[in-house]
Enzyme design. Structure first.
Site, PDB file in Angstrom:
ATOM      1  N   TYR A 109      -6.146   6.945   3.993  1.00  0.00           N
ATOM      2  CA  TYR A 109      -6.396   5.864   3.042  1.00  0.00           C
ATOM      3  C   TYR A 109      -5.611   4.600   3.411  1.00  0.00           C
ATOM      4  CZ  TYR A 109      -5.666   2.740  -0.735  1.00  0.00           C
ATOM      5  OH  TYR A 109      -5.552   1.572  -1.429  1.00  0.00           O
ATOM      6  N   ASP A 123      -9.618   5.412  -2.424  1.00  0.00           N
ATOM      7  CA  ASP A 123      -8.491   5.948  -3.199  1.00  0.00           C
ATOM      8  C   ASP A 123      -9.056   6.541  -4.494  1.00  0.00           C
ATOM      9  OD1 ASP A 123      -9.156   3.794  -4.778  1.00  0.00           O
ATOM     10  OD2 ASP A 123      -7.155   2.905  -4.804  1.00  0.00           O
ATOM     11  N   GLU A 143       0.823  -1.204   0.000  1.00  0.00           N
ATOM     12  CA  GLU A 143       0.000   0.000   0.000  1.00  0.00           C
ATOM     13  C   GLU A 143       0.863   1.263   0.000  1.00  0.00           C
ATOM     14  OE1 GLU A 143      -3.024   0.438  -0.646  1.00  0.00           O
ATOM     15  OE2 GLU A 143      -3.719  -1.623  -0.585  1.00  0.00           O
TER      16      GLU A 143
END
Ligand code: SF4
Length: 340
Positions: free
Chosen positions: A119, A137, A38
């Protein structure tokens, strides 16, 4: 469960993308791999991330291994992925997590870790720990804006989009749901296309019903980025080039680079050259940073008295790839070497 979530999870079960950091079915995700992927995926595509992810997990298979690595080795392995503050935060975060004995499992605690914004914290909580979290996102923003025909332009519509995403996020399988939304945005409801006939939520989609989903999400007009200019210096001697290590704080901090005229600290470089004598033009590299576009001229030393400069090292040209130069300087080096 909301109908959109049921349809998306069914679709995900048979269409999920194979990604190196992803586990499917009932297997448990490894928080380290989820976190690493991520962070790498922030502002970077999956295809660009895949080889870096493979290299990192091969070298540093868990968070403790990464925590013990030298920062310069991590920065060098990161070279080319861009947004280098992510790599510096990666080191800090790994060390903090290793000290804590592992990743925390709530969105709130994850958000306290270096480099983890809303996020990323939500994505890790959902994907690695199965917590219900609303993961939004750019892909998800687009899907939601189309699904609910959000006409208000971004960024003002972010709050509304988040509320709509919240409304369809299920209590169960929140991680799979987040990944299903990401996959839909990456493969079917893309920025350039909306392949509605293949879409699992077509029957619910207000954007599709409007006849022109591609107009969404609307975006407020962007301001043009400011331009900066500067010069990098190529000084070569006996098949070696002089490299410096950039100051720890500031742009591309802690990374090896060609010496330059200080463009990163000012709007434009001041033109000072590190060696007196003859220089010739080696070309121009253009590079776009988050907040400005840079035009970097490359000056090649053409004198005959190259000597050691303040703080740096002679780096062998045949091992230049191992120097971990950030993309800007790697482009400058390629330019000079291609011309010589
Ligand atoms: S139906 Fe079309 S516009 Fe709507 S979410 Fe699916 S692909 Fe996107």
């Amino acid at each position: 469960m909301d109908r959109a979530a049921i349809l998306l999870l069914d679709w995900y079960d048979s269409h999920a993308r194979d990604l190196p950091w992803r586990v499917k079915g009932s297997a448990k995700a490894d928080p380290y791999r989820v976190w690493l992927s991520e962070v790498m995926l922030q502002q970077t595509t999956t295809s660009a991330v895949a080889p870096y992810f493979a290299k990192f997990v091969d070298k540093w298979p868990n968070v403790n291994a990464l925590a013990q690595a030298r920062e310069e080795d991590i920065l060098a392995a990161w070279a080319g992925l861009g947004y280098y503050s992510r790599a510096r935060n990666l080191v800090k975060c790994a060390r903090q997590v290793a000290e804590m004995g592992g990743f925390p499992d709530t969105e709130e605690e994850l958000r306290q870790l270096p480099g983890l914004g809303d996020y990323t914290a939500a994505a890790i909580a959902a994907i690695a720990f199965g917590k219900r979290a609303v993961v939004v996102d750019a892909n998800v923003e687009r899907v939601v804006a189309r699904l609910f025909a959000v006409e208000e332009p971004l960024p003002a519509s972010r709050k509304l989009i988040r509320a709509q995403a919240d409304a369809i996020t299920p209590q169960e399988r929140a991680g799979d749901f987040a990944q299903a939304m990401m996959d839909l945005g990456a493969t079917i409801c893309t920025a350039r296309d909306a392949r509605c006939l293949l879409c699992p939520v077509q029957e619910l989609c207000q954007g599709r019903a409007s006849g022109d989903p591609l107009r969404l999400p609307r975006k407020a007009a962007k301001k043009a980025k400011p331009r900066r200019s500067g010069t990098a210096f190529w000084i070569e001697k006996d098949q070696h080039v002089w490299l410096v290590t950039r100051p720890g704080k500031g742009m591309l901090g802690g990374m090896r680079a060609l010496p330059d005229d200080g463009w990163s600290a000012r709007a434009d470089g001041d033109g000072e050259v590190p060696l007196p004598g003859a220089w010739k033009a080696g070309g121009v590299v253009r590079h776009s940073f988050t907040h400005f576009d840079l035009e970097l001229g490359v000056a090649v030393y053409a004198g005959d008295s190259a000597h050691d400069l303040f703080e740096g090292e002679w780096w062998p040209l045949d091992r230049l790839e191992d120097a971990g130069l950030p993309t800007l300087f790697a482009k400058a080096a390629q330019l000079v070497l291609a011309r010589s």
